[in-house]
Design a protein around this motif. Structure first.
Motif, short mmCIF file in Angstrom:
data_model
loop_
_atom_site.label_atom_id
_atom_site.label_comp_id
_atom_site.label_asym_id
_atom_site.label_seq_id
_atom_site.Cartn_x
_atom_site.Cartn_y
_atom_site.Cartn_z
N TRP A 57 1.07 -1.17 -0.24
CA TRP A 57 -0.07 -0.07 0.08
C TRP A 57 0.85 1.33 0.01
N GLN A 58 0.56 2.39 -0.62
CA GLN A 58 1.51 3.38 -0.88
C GLN A 58 0.82 4.46 -1.31
N ALA A 59 1.40 5.85 -1.48
CA ALA A 59 1.06 6.90 -1.96
C ALA A 59 1.38 7.16 -3.44
N ASP A 60 0.87 7.95 -3.97
CA ASP A 60 1.16 8.02 -5.59
C ASP A 60 2.40 8.80 -5.77
N PRO A 61 2.75 9.19 -7.08
CA PRO A 61 3.96 9.94 -7.13
C PRO A 61 3.96 11.14 -6.42
N THR A 62 2.92 11.70 -6.31
CA THR A 62 2.83 13.25 -5.62
C THR A 62 2.69 13.24 -4.39
N GLY A 63 2.82 12.06 -3.69
CA GLY A 63 2.70 11.80 -2.20
C GLY A 63 1.33 11.55 -1.49
N ARG A 64 0.30 11.49 -2.51
CA ARG A 64 -1.13 11.62 -2.20
C ARG A 64 -1.42 9.94 -1.98
N PHE A 65 -2.50 9.49 -1.15
CA PHE A 65 -3.04 8.27 -1.04
C PHE A 65 -4.04 8.43 -1.77
N PRO A 66 -4.26 7.34 -2.70
CA PRO A 66 -5.52 7.26 -3.76
C PRO A 66 -6.57 6.81 -2.80
N SER A 67 -7.81 7.37 -3.19
CA SER A 67 -9.01 6.91 -2.54
C SER A 67 -10.04 6.47 -3.50
N GLY A 68 -9.68 5.67 -4.52
CA GLY A 68 -10.63 5.37 -5.31
C GLY A 68 -10.35 3.89 -6.04
N HIS A 69 -10.70 3.61 -6.86
CA HIS A 69 -10.62 2.21 -7.50
C HIS A 69 -11.04 2.25 -9.08
N ASP A 70 -10.61 1.15 -9.81
CA ASP A 70 -10.98 1.00 -11.26
C ASP A 70 -12.17 0.30 -11.65
N GLY A 71 -13.07 0.17 -10.46
CA GLY A 71 -14.21 -0.64 -10.78
C GLY A 71 -14.14 -1.88 -10.44
N ALA A 72 -12.98 -2.58 -10.18
CA ALA A 72 -12.75 -3.92 -9.78
C ALA A 72 -11.75 -4.17 -8.60
N ARG A 73 -10.94 -3.19 -8.51
CA ARG A 73 -9.87 -3.18 -7.32
C ARG A 73 -9.47 -1.75 -6.86
N PRO A 74 -8.88 -1.74 -5.72
CA PRO A 74 -8.60 -0.31 -5.33
C PRO A 74 -7.31 0.20 -5.76
N TYR A 75 -7.33 1.42 -6.00
CA TYR A 75 -5.84 2.06 -6.39
C TYR A 75 -4.85 1.91 -5.21
N GLY A 76 -3.72 1.65 -5.46
CA GLY A 76 -2.53 1.96 -4.64
C GLY A 76 -2.24 0.49 -3.84
N TYR A 77 -2.93 -0.56 -4.03
CA TYR A 77 -2.95 -1.49 -3.16
C TYR A 77 -2.36 -3.04 -4.14
N GLY A 78 -1.46 -3.45 -3.80
CA GLY A 78 -0.92 -4.64 -4.43
C GLY A 78 -1.05 -5.83 -3.71
N ARG A 79 -1.19 -7.03 -4.16
CA ARG A 79 -1.42 -8.25 -3.39
C ARG A 79 -0.86 -9.39 -4.26
N VAL A 80 0.18 -10.17 -3.99
CA VAL A 80 0.72 -11.30 -4.81
C VAL A 80 0.91 -12.31 -3.48
N SER A 81 1.36 -13.49 -4.09
CA SER A 81 1.58 -14.59 -3.11
C SER A 81 3.25 -15.02 -3.53
N THR A 82 4.08 -15.11 -2.76
CA THR A 82 5.49 -15.64 -3.12
C THR A 82 5.30 -16.98 -3.91
N ASP A 83 6.25 -17.16 -4.85
CA ASP A 83 6.53 -18.53 -5.63
C ASP A 83 7.39 -19.50 -4.76
N THR A 84 7.62 -20.58 -5.62
CA THR A 84 8.47 -21.52 -4.75
C THR A 84 9.76 -21.38 -4.55
N ASP A 85 10.54 -20.24 -5.12
CA ASP A 85 11.58 -19.51 -4.75
C ASP A 85 11.55 -18.58 -3.67
N GLY A 86 10.41 -18.33 -2.95
CA GLY A 86 9.89 -17.29 -2.24
C GLY A 86 10.00 -15.87 -2.87
#
Lengths: 182, 197
Positions: A57-86
């Protein structure tokens, strides 16, 4: 005051179930210079952790925190799993610095939460995207104090591709990353 | 203005009876920091969060926060119901209510210790209105004798354990079709600080 609901582990399988389509591509409404944060997560024996859920979760390039979404996912938020190499990889924009309450200046950084089997509650930290010499006044850098420990939170640009920042995370033992509570 | 944080009922990172914590729990203490805009802001989800097709078992509400509640997928070879997707996503309504219609999970074996079985549980993954409120936890069922010997449940300080057990509440169910349980969740205030900050 009601007690908060206690945390429990995400377990070994659930991390996989929670993944979003393209969750490793962090969305923002505008354009910005894209960058990738990537590395591996290791346990106390130095073995890769292959079943972690890694959220950012992070700010945008101007240092502001996004408060919206693209209709499916929130802006500014990433979610992954690690793979077999971690390994994890998050493609995003480089966040700007921002100001907190009391006027404190926060260096460019990304919040990271790690959930996994064996973690009864999330591990939280922040990874810095600026050289260690430029972050010493950051509130977290000040709270850590020790430069060697602070270094565990500094991502380093790849010498061959400055748009790739590398950051490995050791949960326990030698080189253990600093984790925070807030 | 910082709020005082209520009693900490979360489990520790290191709980040796749950063996996976031994190499994954940090050895160093956490560094305490005051909540920053990173924690007091948070991701905003669409009102109709469209995940990956698992919506058949959910009832949609109208506002944040978002809860995700997959069934604990298992890898032992008990037969699975082909009509059961095992996860749902739901937005709480204006009063914070949620409702999920699902199948009651069973206990399942795990390798933590000989003859180990996890008590039946449903995983919950929540986003609140602020990043600081992010929570993943498990809901358990009342009267389950496995709770007394489950290291994951027992890792929670005693004062917190009952907060993880749902109450049987038949009128929340569906007449003639589904048992009803009620389980309330409480997330911390976004500006609540740990002692000493």
């Amino acid at each position: 005051m009601p007690k908060p609901t206690p945390s429990q582990t995400v377990g070994p399988f659930f991390a996989r179930d929670l993944l979003w389509k393209d969750g490793g591509i962090v969305l923002f409404p505008g354009r910005g210079d894209r960058m990738t944060l990537t590395g591996c997560v290791f346990d106390g024996n130095g073995a890769p952790i292959y079943d972690a859920l890694f959220e950012t979760w992070q700010a945008d390039p101007t240092g502001r925190f996004p408060s919206g979404h693209d209709g499916a996912r929130p802006y500014g938020y990433g979610r992954v799993s690690t793979d077999t190499d971690g390994r994890y990889a998050i493609e995003t924009v480089k966040p700007g610095s921002f100001t907190g309450p009391g006027g404190a200046t926060y260096s460019p950084q990304i919040s990271v939460a790690i959930f996994a089997r064996g973690l009864l509650k999330a591990l939280h930290t922040r990874v810095f995207l600026a050289p260690i010499d430029l972050i010493k006044d950051d509130p977290l850098a000040r709270a850590i104090g020790d430069l060697e420990r602070l270094r565990t939170l500094v991502a380093t640009p790849d010498p061959d591709d400055p748009k790739i920042y590398r950051w490995d995370v050791r949960l326990r033992g030698a080189g253990e990353a600093v984790f925070i509570e807030f | 203005m910082a709020e005082t944080r209520p009693v900490d009922v979360h489990p520790p990172y290191l709980y040796p009876d749950y063996k996976s914590t031994r190499l994954r729990a940090p050895a160093q203490p956490l560094v305490r920091v005051a909540p920053s805009p990173l924690e007091t802001a948070g991701p905003v989800f669409p009102k109709r969060f469209v995940g990956e097709s698992e919506a058949d078992l959910t009832t949609w509400g109208t506002s944040a926060p978002l809860g995700e509640n997959p069934h604990p997928v298992d890898d032992h070879d008990a037969p699975l119901d082909p009509n059961f997707l095992g996860k749902g996503q739901v937005l709480t309504d204006d009063e914070g209510r949620y409702r999920v219609v699902t199948v009651k999970p069973g206990a399942y074996p795990w390798q933590n210790h000989p003859f180990g079985w996890r008590p039946a549980h449903i995983h919950f993954s929540l986003f609140g209105n602020a990043y600081a409120q992010r929570l993943i936890t498990q809901m358990f069922f009342p009267g389950d004798p496995l709770l007394a010997i489950d290291p994951i449940f027992q890792s929670v300080p005693e004062a917190g354990r009952k907060l993880l057990i749902a109450d049987l509440d038949l009128e929340q169910g569906i007449e003639g079709v589904a048992l009803g349980y009620r389980w309330d969740l409480v997330v911390r205030g976004p500006r609540a600080t740990p002692m000493g900050v």
